[in-house]
Scaffold this active site. Structure first.
Site, PDB file in Angstrom:
ATOM      1  N   LYS A   1       2.739   9.660   8.363  1.00  0.00           N
ATOM      2  CA  LYS A   1       1.825   9.415   9.610  1.00  0.00           C
ATOM      3  C   LYS A   1       2.279  10.152  10.856  1.00  0.00           C
ATOM      4  O   LYS A   1       1.516  11.008  11.503  1.00  0.00           O
ATOM      5  CB  LYS A   1       1.519   7.979   9.889  1.00  0.00           C
TER       6      LYS A   1
ATOM      7  N   ASP B   1       9.256   2.801   1.859  1.00  0.00           N
ATOM      8  CA  ASP B   1       7.943   3.358   2.365  1.00  0.00           C
ATOM      9  C   ASP B   1       7.972   3.183   3.850  1.00  0.00           C
ATOM     10  O   ASP B   1       7.596   2.113   4.256  1.00  0.00           O
ATOM     11  CB  ASP B   1       6.994   3.073   1.559  1.00  0.00           C
TER      12      ASP B   1
ATOM     13  N   PHE C   1       0.835  -1.176   0.108  1.00  0.00           N
ATOM     14  CA  PHE C   1      -0.078  -0.079   0.003  1.00  0.00           C
ATOM     15  C   PHE C   1       0.843   1.418   0.107  1.00  0.00           C
ATOM     16  O   PHE C   1       1.805   1.449   0.940  1.00  0.00           O
ATOM     17  CB  PHE C   1      -0.888   0.080   1.264  1.00  0.00           C
TER      18      PHE C   1
HETATM   19  C1  LIG Z   1      -0.680   5.426   5.049  1.00  0.00           C
HETATM   20  C2  LIG Z   1       0.245   4.987   4.253  1.00  0.00           C
HETATM   21  C3  LIG Z   1       0.320   5.689   2.999  1.00  0.00           C
HETATM   22  C4  LIG Z   1      -0.480   6.892   2.403  1.00  0.00           C
HETATM   23  O1  LIG Z   1      -0.445   7.863   3.532  1.00  0.00           O
HETATM   24  P1  LIG Z   1      -1.555   9.309   3.283  1.00  0.00           P
HETATM   25  O2  LIG Z   1      -1.135  10.055   4.236  1.00  0.00           O
HETATM   26  O3  LIG Z   1      -2.912   8.432   3.753  1.00  0.00           O
HETATM   27  O4  LIG Z   1      -1.475   9.430   1.975  1.00  0.00           O
HETATM   28  C5  LIG Z   1       1.324   5.219   2.067  1.00  0.00           C
HETATM   29  N1  LIG Z   1       2.200   4.148   2.387  1.00  0.00           N
HETATM   30  C6  LIG Z   1       2.175   3.580   3.410  1.00  0.00           C
HETATM   31  C7  LIG Z   1       2.939   2.319   3.909  1.00  0.00           C
HETATM   32  C8  LIG Z   1       1.027   3.828   4.687  1.00  0.00           C
HETATM   33  O5  LIG Z   1       0.944   3.248   5.643  1.00  0.00           O
END
Ligand SMILES: *Cc1c(COP(=O)(O)O)cnc(C)c1O
Length: 405
Positions: free
Chosen positions: A255, A226, A141
């Site tokens: 986050k 990521d 994701f």
């Molecule tokens: C939450 C998340 C995203 C997206 O972040 P947003 O602030 O919702 O755009 C991307 N990569 C990972 C691994 C995430 O947990």
């Protein structure tokens, strides 16, 4: 009655006037303190999801609320046309704490990944090398924008919005031979979560991550890490890559970085930073005084209250306790994760949604993933007795379920 205290009106307006993408539960929180949230009826909940790994220093941390309030009285925003000292400081601190030499700030995870994808392509473009393909993992994701739904290895996120941004390929997570066979002379980068958070808290295998780094070195490919969910202390290290003894070329954060104030960050080495020239990328809000002051304060709190260590210690104690409960109740299939990012997978007989609802009723907030997994990502300053009270609640539910079966 104000909409703040009238749950029915809030629900009615949500249905009528908000685009229906979230399907919210019938609960609204009016305040928080530490690891706890309070709803419109004054009921108290232990926040085991922390706004999905966002409320890294808990709710209403006095240092963070003070810093945000004071900064807002001075300057919330000014353009990136000017120097922003809190932005300079945050970039310096993130570089000192990580492999990175340079940072770009934005406002969300997806934006941080967008910048990472552009940067990887720009890097090869300016070198005059024709590489643009990005390989990501199945069940990954990476966000909700057009490029990041293309990066996300789950077709359900992109299919309704086709055509998808081209140049992405997907391989099995933790499968080095699948990755090897996907690499071509057009491969610019491999983008991975070191723990797949959104799809059920699946950690990457150490051998796999080492082999990825090796492959990237051999073939001149960039490694994009990521860490939007795993970064900033969540896994018991400042950054999850430290567990693996490898360094990425690009890393993304969001986050937990500013404790709830929107922020995104794309970090890279000096070498890779040549992928952006003046004017190549930007953001109106990104790196503004309010957000970067909040993030600097979150880093202060993490350092002074030893929260990376706390995430490591409490995470391990909670994990041990949950494993012990699993040993007693086979209805728990697996407990996975690292630090304070944990997934609990139940027997298919037990629905994750049911678990989430029962826990909500008992005053615990978690998220459900797929059919039978729940995820927890509580504040990094959660106390041991709080974490243990959650484990006890899980044990009680398992005991009741085992009787019913
Ligand atoms: C939450 C998340 C995203 C997206 O972040 P947003 O602030 O919702 O755009 C991307 N990569 C990972 C691994 C995430 O947990």
């Amino acid at each position: 009655m104000s909409i703040e205290s009238d749950l029915y009106l809030a629900k009615d307006y949500d249905k009528k006037y908000c685009m229906q993408v979230f399907a919210p539960l019938d609960v609204a929180f009016v305040k928080g303190k530490g690891s706890y949230l309070y709803d419109t009826d004054g009921k108290k909940y232990l926040d085991m999801i922390g706004g999905i790994a966002v409320n890294s220093v808990g709710h209403a941390h006095p240092k963070l609320t003070k810093a945000i309030a004071e900064q807002s009285k001075k300057l919330i925003h000014c353009s990136n046309y000017y120097l922003i000292p809190s932005r300079s400081e945050l970039a310096y601190r993130l570089c000192k704490k990580s492999f990175a030499d340079k940072v770009f700030f934005s406002n969300s995870g997806a934006e941080a990944n967008e910048a990472a994808i552009k940067l990887a392509r720009g890097y090869f473009h300016y070198k005059g090398i024709d590489k643009y393909e990005i390989i990501t993992a199945k069940m990954s994701f990476h966000g909700r924008t057009m490029a990041t739904i293309a990066a996300t290895g789950q077709p359900k996120f992109s299919q309704p919005f086709e055509p998808v941004t081209p140049g992405f390929k997907y391989v099995e997570y933790n499968d080095i031979s699948d990755l090897q066979s996907a690499i071509t002379d057009k491969t610019a980068a491999i983008m991975l979560e070191l723990i797949q958070g959104e799809s059920g808290v699946h950690p990457a295998a150490p051998d796999f991550v080492k082999a990825v780094r090796q492959l990237c070195n051999e073939k001149g490919i960039l490694f994009i890490d990521d860490e939007i969910q795993t970064g900033v202390g969540r896994t018991g290290k400042m950054f999850c890559y430290e567990h693996y003894g490898v360094r990425p070329d690009i890393m993304t954060l969001a986050k937990g970085l500013a404790g709830g104030v929107p922020i995104g960050a794309t970090l890279c080495t000096e070498e890779v930073s040549s992928g952006f020239h003046v004017g190549d990328h930007g953001s109106t809000f990104g790196g503004n005084p309010l957000a970067t002051t909040a993030a600097n304060t979150v880093l202060d709190i993490i350092e002074s209250e030893l929260l990376v260590e706390n995430a490591d210690i409490i995470g391990e104690e909670l994990m041990d306790k949950l494993q012990a409960i699993k040993a007693k109740y086979p209805l728990i299939r697996q407990v996975r994760g690292r630090g304070l990012l944990i997934g609990i997978e139940f027997d298919p007989l037990i629905s994750a949604k049911m678990m989430k609802d029962v826990l909500l009723e008992k005053g615990f907030l978690v998220s459900s993933i797929g059919t039978s997994t729940i995820r927890i990502a509580p504040p990094l300053n959660i106390k041991k007795y709080e974490a243990m009270s959650f484990a006890t609640a899980i044990e009680k539910i398992m005991k009741a379920q085992a009787k019913n079966k």
